[in-house]
Design a protein around this motif. Structure first.
Motif, PDB file in Angstrom:
ATOM      1  N   ALA A  96       0.823  -1.240   0.025  1.00 41.53           N
ATOM      2  CA  ALA A  96       0.120   0.048  -0.199  1.00 41.53           C
ATOM      3  C   ALA A  96       0.828   1.135   0.021  1.00 41.53           C
ATOM      4  N   GLU A  97       2.028   1.239   0.804  1.00 43.40           N
ATOM      5  CA  GLU A  97       2.827   2.312   0.717  1.00 43.40           C
ATOM      6  C   GLU A  97       3.602   2.616  -0.659  1.00 43.40           C
ATOM      7  N   ALA A  98       3.739   1.616  -1.248  1.00 44.31           N
ATOM      8  CA  ALA A  98       4.475   1.748  -2.834  1.00 44.31           C
ATOM      9  C   ALA A  98       3.100   2.407  -3.624  1.00 44.31           C
ATOM     10  N   VAL A  99       1.973   2.014  -3.609  1.00 42.28           N
ATOM     11  CA  VAL A  99       1.045   2.555  -4.459  1.00 42.28           C
ATOM     12  C   VAL A  99       0.640   4.100  -3.988  1.00 42.28           C
ATOM     13  N   SER A 100       0.741   4.252  -2.843  1.00 42.18           N
ATOM     14  CA  SER A 100       0.558   5.718  -2.406  1.00 42.18           C
ATOM     15  C   SER A 100       1.754   6.551  -2.751  1.00 42.18           C
ATOM     16  N   LEU A 101       2.971   5.963  -2.878  1.00 41.11           N
ATOM     17  CA  LEU A 101       4.136   6.879  -3.345  1.00 41.11           C
ATOM     18  C   LEU A 101       3.905   6.984  -4.686  1.00 41.11           C
ATOM     19  N   ILE A 102       3.572   5.996  -5.560  1.00 39.41           N
ATOM     20  CA  ILE A 102       3.397   6.161  -6.994  1.00 39.41           C
ATOM     21  C   ILE A 102       2.416   7.311  -7.466  1.00 39.41           C
ATOM     22  N   ASP A 103       1.500   7.143  -6.582  1.00 34.62           N
ATOM     23  CA  ASP A 103       0.304   8.178  -6.915  1.00 34.62           C
ATOM     24  C   ASP A 103       0.912   9.589  -6.400  1.00 34.62           C
ATOM     25  N   GLU A 104       1.666   9.515  -5.305  1.00 33.26           N
ATOM     26  CA  GLU A 104       2.242  11.069  -5.058  1.00 33.26           C
ATOM     27  C   GLU A 104       2.845  11.668  -5.996  1.00 33.26           C
ATOM     28  N   HIS A 105       3.984  10.650  -6.687  1.00 33.51           N
ATOM     29  CA  HIS A 105       4.821  11.194  -7.824  1.00 33.51           C
ATOM     30  C   HIS A 105       4.096  11.392  -8.938  1.00 33.51           C
ATOM     31  N   LYS A 106       2.984  10.805  -9.435  1.00 32.33           N
ATOM     32  CA  LYS A 106       2.184  11.158 -10.417  1.00 32.33           C
ATOM     33  C   LYS A 106       1.386  12.608 -10.274  1.00 32.33           C
ATOM     34  N   ARG A 107       0.955  12.633  -8.836  1.00 35.55           N
ATOM     35  CA  ARG A 107       0.179  13.986  -8.630  1.00 35.55           C
ATOM     36  C   ARG A 107       1.336  15.127  -8.938  1.00 35.55           C
ATOM     37  N   GLU A 108       2.368  14.917  -8.563  1.00 33.77           N
ATOM     38  CA  GLU A 108       3.670  15.968  -8.721  1.00 33.77           C
ATOM     39  C   GLU A 108       4.056  16.068  -9.898  1.00 33.77           C
ATOM     40  N   GLY A 109       3.524  15.371 -10.991  1.00 36.62           N
ATOM     41  CA  GLY A 109       4.074  15.584 -12.274  1.00 36.62           C
ATOM     42  C   GLY A 109       4.945  14.696 -12.727  1.00 36.62           C
ATOM     43  N   ARG A 110       5.482  13.631 -12.114  1.00 33.15           N
ATOM     44  CA  ARG A 110       6.861  12.898 -12.429  1.00 33.15           C
ATOM     45  C   ARG A 110       6.269  11.537 -13.050  1.00 33.15           C
TER      46      ARG A 110
END
Length: 264
Positions: A96-110
């Protein structure tokens, strides 16, 4: 105008809790690709991988066994089995932590890029399931629709860093502003290639390296089913996941590594 950046993730033990390819042992056996004996051997390999206790000789023997095992497999059959069983096999293993981190990076445009030593037939569908923008994975040579048992492209150790640099040149990524995540000391080159390296559930050697270099260490321990991804509570931020305050401290693979303790 600022250049784009990316987040590069190892797969096994970084995004998912075990070897991605070993996880398909049972579906491959059910599909007639491997025997029950071979499945038990791969289960043993998974155990060794999970505890991180394999020495070079053990891993080399397992590499030879698995390399011989996949030779002659029908490529279309492998891809069909992976597609049909992907959610059942992988869903419970994704952190779950990885999924959240992936989502965070995508939200920040990476861009999110998975860089794995595992075979592309397994990594690419998992990458699509996770919403990754790109995938770098090992490719086996295919002759007349079957695996020859030879490696065409080997995404391991320094080659992961080389692949990241090639992608950066192609896509214009600013590597100083990019991130990388892995669990294994074999991925030190990959972590060194970016400005923001993170050790995730690191092996002893990587943990030691992270301590020496002041790299953050993240602990992922909550597997989740991706089917429930839309209803996941907002995960902890990158800063909250880092361990240690100011110090804050990526199976068998298709024809696995020559000197690979464990990395995906």
């Amino acid at each position: 105008m600022s250049r784009p950046s990316a987040a590069f993730f190892d797969l096994d033990k970084t995004i998912i809790a075990r070897s991605s390819t070993l996880a398909f042992s049972r579906p491959f056996q059910a599909g007639g690709l491997i025997t029950r004996r071979a499945m038990l051997r791969s289960a043993y390999a998974q155990f060794v991988y999970a505890v991180g206790g394999a020495d070079h000789d053990q891993m080399e023997k397992m590499r030879q066994f698995m390399s011989q095992l996949c030779a002659g497999w029908d490529v279309a059959t492998v891809r069909e089995i992976v597609a049909d069983t992907l959610h059942n096999v992988v869903d419970p293993l994704v952190y779950a932590e990885a999924v959240s981190l992936i989502d965070e990076h995508k939200r920040e445009g990476r861009d999110v890029v998975i860089v794995s030593t595992s075979g592309s037939e397994v990594v690419e569908p998992i990458g699509a399931m996770l919403g990754a923008d790109r995938v770098v994975a090992t490719r086996l040579k295919i002759v007349d629709g079957k695996y020859s048992g030879e490696i065409e492209y080997y995404a391991y150790a320094e080659e992961k860093a080389n692949a990241i640099r090639r992608l950066a040149e192609e896509m214009g990524y600013d590597l100083d502003e990019s991130f990388a995540y892995s669990d294994s000391v074999t991925d030190v080159h990959m972590l060194e290639a970016v400005g923001h390296p993170y050790a995730v559930n690191p092996d002893k050697q990587l943990r030691r390296t992270a301590v020496e270099r002041g790299w953050p260490v993240l602990v992922f321990n909550r597997p989740v089913a991706l089917r429930s991804r839309a209803s996941l509570p907002q995960g902890p931020t990158l800063a909250a996941l880092a361990v240690g305050g100011a110090f804050a401290v990526g199976g068998y693979v298709w024809a696995n590594a020559r000197k690979r303790p464990h990395s995906g």
